[in-house]
Write a protein that holds these residues in place. Structure first.
Motif, PDB file in Angstrom:
ATOM      1  N   PRO A   1       0.838  -1.204   0.000  1.00 22.79           N
ATOM      2  CA  PRO A   1       0.000   0.000   0.000  1.00 22.79           C
ATOM      3  C   PRO A   1       0.871   1.252   0.000  1.00 22.79           C
ATOM      4  O   PRO A   1       1.998   1.244   0.510  1.00 22.79           O
ATOM      5  CB  PRO A   1      -0.791  -0.128   1.309  1.00 22.79           C
ATOM      6  CG  PRO A   1       0.092  -0.951   2.199  1.00 22.79           C
ATOM      7  CD  PRO A   1       0.798  -1.919   1.293  1.00 22.79           C
ATOM      8  N   ALA A   2       0.356   2.326  -0.566  1.00 21.79           N
ATOM      9  CA  ALA A   2       1.078   3.599  -0.533  1.00 21.79           C
ATOM     10  C   ALA A   2       1.149   4.089   0.905  1.00 21.79           C
ATOM     11  O   ALA A   2       0.133   4.153   1.603  1.00 21.79           O
ATOM     12  CB  ALA A   2       0.371   4.624  -1.413  1.00 21.79           C
TER      13      ALA A   2
ATOM     14  N   GLN B   1      -4.010  10.586   2.303  1.00 20.40           N
ATOM     15  CA  GLN B   1      -3.207   9.986   3.362  1.00 20.40           C
ATOM     16  C   GLN B   1      -3.293  10.815   4.642  1.00 20.40           C
ATOM     17  O   GLN B   1      -3.366  12.045   4.598  1.00 20.40           O
ATOM     18  CB  GLN B   1      -1.751   9.855   2.921  1.00 20.40           C
ATOM     19  CG  GLN B   1      -1.527   8.831   1.818  1.00 20.40           C
ATOM     20  CD  GLN B   1      -0.064   8.505   1.623  1.00 20.40           C
ATOM     21  OE1 GLN B   1       0.797   8.986   2.352  1.00 20.40           O
ATOM     22  NE2 GLN B   1       0.234   7.667   0.639  1.00 20.40           N
ATOM     23  N   ALA B   2      -3.273  10.111   5.766  1.00 20.95           N
ATOM     24  CA  ALA B   2      -3.311  10.758   7.073  1.00 20.95           C
ATOM     25  C   ALA B   2      -2.449   9.954   8.032  1.00 20.95           C
ATOM     26  O   ALA B   2      -2.194   8.761   7.819  1.00 20.95           O
ATOM     27  CB  ALA B   2      -4.749  10.847   7.589  1.00 20.95           C
ATOM     28  N   VAL B   3      -1.989  10.602   9.085  1.00 14.10           N
ATOM     29  CA  VAL B   3      -1.136   9.942  10.074  1.00 14.10           C
ATOM     30  C   VAL B   3      -1.963   8.937  10.872  1.00 14.10           C
ATOM     31  O   VAL B   3      -3.095   9.225  11.279  1.00 14.10           O
ATOM     32  CB  VAL B   3      -0.504  10.979  11.016  1.00 14.10           C
ATOM     33  CG1 VAL B   3       0.309  10.295  12.114  1.00 14.10           C
ATOM     34  CG2 VAL B   3       0.381  11.938  10.224  1.00 14.10           C
ATOM     35  N   ILE B   4      -1.402   7.751  11.078  1.00 17.89           N
ATOM     36  CA  ILE B   4      -2.080   6.716  11.851  1.00 17.89           C
ATOM     37  C   ILE B   4      -1.185   6.280  13.005  1.00 17.89           C
ATOM     38  O   ILE B   4       0.037   6.464  12.963  1.00 17.89           O
ATOM     39  CB  ILE B   4      -2.441   5.486  10.985  1.00 17.89           C
ATOM     40  CG1 ILE B   4      -1.165   4.795  10.480  1.00 17.89           C
ATOM     41  CG2 ILE B   4      -3.342   5.885   9.824  1.00 17.89           C
ATOM     42  CD1 ILE B   4      -1.422   3.438   9.834  1.00 17.89           C
TER      43      ILE B   4
ATOM     44  N   PRO C   1      -6.854   6.104   4.719  1.00 23.20           N
ATOM     45  CA  PRO C   1      -7.619   5.480   5.813  1.00 23.20           C
ATOM     46  C   PRO C   1      -7.989   4.029   5.537  1.00 23.20           C
ATOM     47  O   PRO C   1      -7.948   3.191   6.446  1.00 23.20           O
ATOM     48  CB  PRO C   1      -8.858   6.376   5.917  1.00 23.20           C
ATOM     49  CG  PRO C   1      -8.406   7.703   5.403  1.00 23.20           C
ATOM     50  CD  PRO C   1      -7.422   7.401   4.318  1.00 23.20           C
ATOM     51  N   GLU C   2      -8.331   3.716   4.293  1.00 24.12           N
ATOM     52  CA  GLU C   2      -8.741   2.342   3.988  1.00 24.12           C
ATOM     53  C   GLU C   2      -7.574   1.355   4.030  1.00 24.12           C
ATOM     54  O   GLU C   2      -7.789   0.138   4.061  1.00 24.12           O
ATOM     55  CB  GLU C   2      -9.416   2.274   2.615  1.00 24.12           C
ATOM     56  CG  GLU C   2      -8.546   2.693   1.444  1.00 24.12           C
ATOM     57  CD  GLU C   2      -8.627   4.180   1.139  1.00 24.12           C
ATOM     58  OE1 GLU C   2      -8.294   4.560   0.002  1.00 24.12           O
ATOM     59  OE2 GLU C   2      -9.039   4.951   2.037  1.00 24.12           O
TER      60      GLU C   2
ATOM     61  N   ARG D   1      -0.747  -1.462   9.347  1.00 26.17           N
ATOM     62  CA  ARG D   1      -0.410  -1.917  10.703  1.00 26.17           C
ATOM     63  C   ARG D   1       0.045  -3.374  10.687  1.00 26.17           C
ATOM     64  O   ARG D   1       0.986  -3.753  11.396  1.00 26.17           O
ATOM     65  CB  ARG D   1      -1.615  -1.738  11.626  1.00 26.17           C
ATOM     66  CG  ARG D   1      -1.959  -0.282  11.934  1.00 26.17           C
ATOM     67  CD  ARG D   1      -3.003  -0.184  13.029  1.00 26.17           C
ATOM     68  NE  ARG D   1      -3.349   1.206  13.306  1.00 26.17           N
ATOM     69  CZ  ARG D   1      -4.417   1.819  12.796  1.00 26.17           C
ATOM     70  NH1 ARG D   1      -5.250   1.150  11.991  1.00 26.17           N
ATOM     71  NH2 ARG D   1      -4.661   3.078  13.084  1.00 26.17           N
ATOM     72  N   ALA D   2      -0.626  -4.192   9.880  1.00 23.72           N
ATOM     73  CA  ALA D   2      -0.220  -5.596   9.782  1.00 23.72           C
ATOM     74  C   ALA D   2       1.149  -5.719   9.112  1.00 23.72           C
ATOM     75  O   ALA D   2       1.969  -6.562   9.495  1.00 23.72           O
ATOM     76  CB  ALA D   2      -1.268  -6.385   9.003  1.00 23.72           C
TER      77      ALA D   2
END
Length: 355
Positions: free
Chosen positions: A196-197, A217-220, A236-237, A243-244
């Motif tokens: 993913p980007a 894009q946003a900070v997670i 977000p999607e 994370r995985a």
């Protein structure tokens, strides 16, 4: 570059003695053939112009600083400062920097000759290609979208065991008084795994990242400890996938190998950015590139055929951190600016007291 399934460079050419005469002649030939209109004479002239111009600019700033000090003393004590003391204060403040700046010009020119001499031998010995520079490069990383007047210096490319490109990138943003000149280095790898980007930007590194996350894009949040070192951004999607992807082993590897660098994934490319330009003739830079390739082999783009290699060599890790972190300000700023300013102030005070 070794035929092994792990990326390894033969760095002999980067440490071998340099034939100065041959280096100078080859630099002139390379600039004539690949300089894009820049000749050896114009390159040297520009280097001298920038160096001397910077020294003159500092001399003018020093003169203004001395005038401010004299005005402060006049307001505080009612006494002026005799001309000899004013000139001495200016000399104390301006001349050390001017001397250092001008004295570095000749070594800068020799360093360019040495860099090209070494890289022109290092590249073919490892199945790489080296170019002097590339004007207005077109790449997919976000930094190229905002960069104005971009230029690659010493781009080095390879096609195996995975395609890669290593280069210094210089550009500016803004114009007029708001113009900011930026120089960074990067290593770009092409991967086979669909990723993913995403962006991974160091929080602890000096300076600012070369790009900002762009919508959508946003900070997670990924992991409390990792988030204290890096800022991760993605659509977000893609948050759950990212994370995985950034499991414990991957996070540990990123901290070890990229602690002061930024990472961006764009399509089938993974970019690693140092926040300053690097001396590409330094073997440590290519150790870092080896470690980045090994990181991809183990984590983001596993290759079953890749042989395992440990990057836990403490001395190697220390060298890598020093190169990526850069010189910084710290002591050079104190010795180069604050100490001369303090000495100039002392001279002004003495001049006012004896006036």
């Amino acid at each position: 570059m070794s035929e092994k399934t792990v990326l390894t460079f033969d760095k002999t050419a980067l440490t071998a003695p340099v034939d100065r005469a041959a280096a100078r002649a080859e630099a002139q030939e390379a600039l004539a053939a690949e300089g894009g209109g820049v000749t050896a004479r114009s390159f040297a002239s520009r280097t001298w112009f920038v160096g001397v111009g910077t020294a003159v600019g500092m001399a003018l700033i020093a003169a203004a600083a001395v005038l401010v000090l004299i005005m402060i003393m006049r307001l505080a004590t009612g006494h002026g400062v005799a001309l000899p003391f004013a000139v001495l204060a200016w000399a104390v403040l301006a001349l050390p920097y001017a001397y250092r700046r001008i004295a570095r010009i000749a070594p800068q020119l020799r360093d360019a000759d040495d860099r090209w001499y070494r890289l022109r031998r290092f590249a073919p010995a490892n199945g790489l290609t080296h170019a002097l520079r590339e004007a207005d490069p077109q790449r997919r990383a976000a930094v190229f979208e905002a960069a104005e007047g971009p230029q690659l210096d010493d781009p080095v490319t390879a096609s195996r065991p995975r395609p890669l490109e290593v280069a210094n990138l210089s550009f500016h943003i803004g114009g007029g008084r708001a113009r900011m000149d930026i120089a960074i280095a990067y290593a770009r790898f092409t991967v086979r795994t669909a990723l993913p980007a995403l962006g991974i930007q160091s929080v602890t590194a000096r300076g600012g990242a070369a790009w900002r996350p762009q919508a959508p894009q946003a900070v997670i949040a990924v992991d409390d400890e990792f988030d204290r070192r890096f800022r991760v951004s993605c659509a977000p999607e893609d948050a759950a996938t990212v994370r995985a992807l950034l499991g414990a082993d991957t996070r540990s590897a990123l901290v070890d190998v990229c602690g002061d660098a930024d990472v961006q994934v764009v399509g089938d490319e993974v970019w690693f950015f140092a926040r300053q330009d690097l001396r590409l003739q330094d073997p440590v830079v290519w150790e870092w590139v080896e470690d980045l390739s090994a990181l991809l082999d183990r984590t983001l783009d596993p290759r079953p055929e890749a042989s395992a290699r440990s990057d836990q060599d403490a001395a190697r890790a220390l060298r890598r951190r020093k190169v990526l972190r850069g010189a910084g300000a710290g002591r050079p700023f104190v010795l180069g600016c604050l100490v001369p300013l303090l000495l100039a102030a002392i001279v002004v005070v003495i001049g006012a007291m004896t006036g």
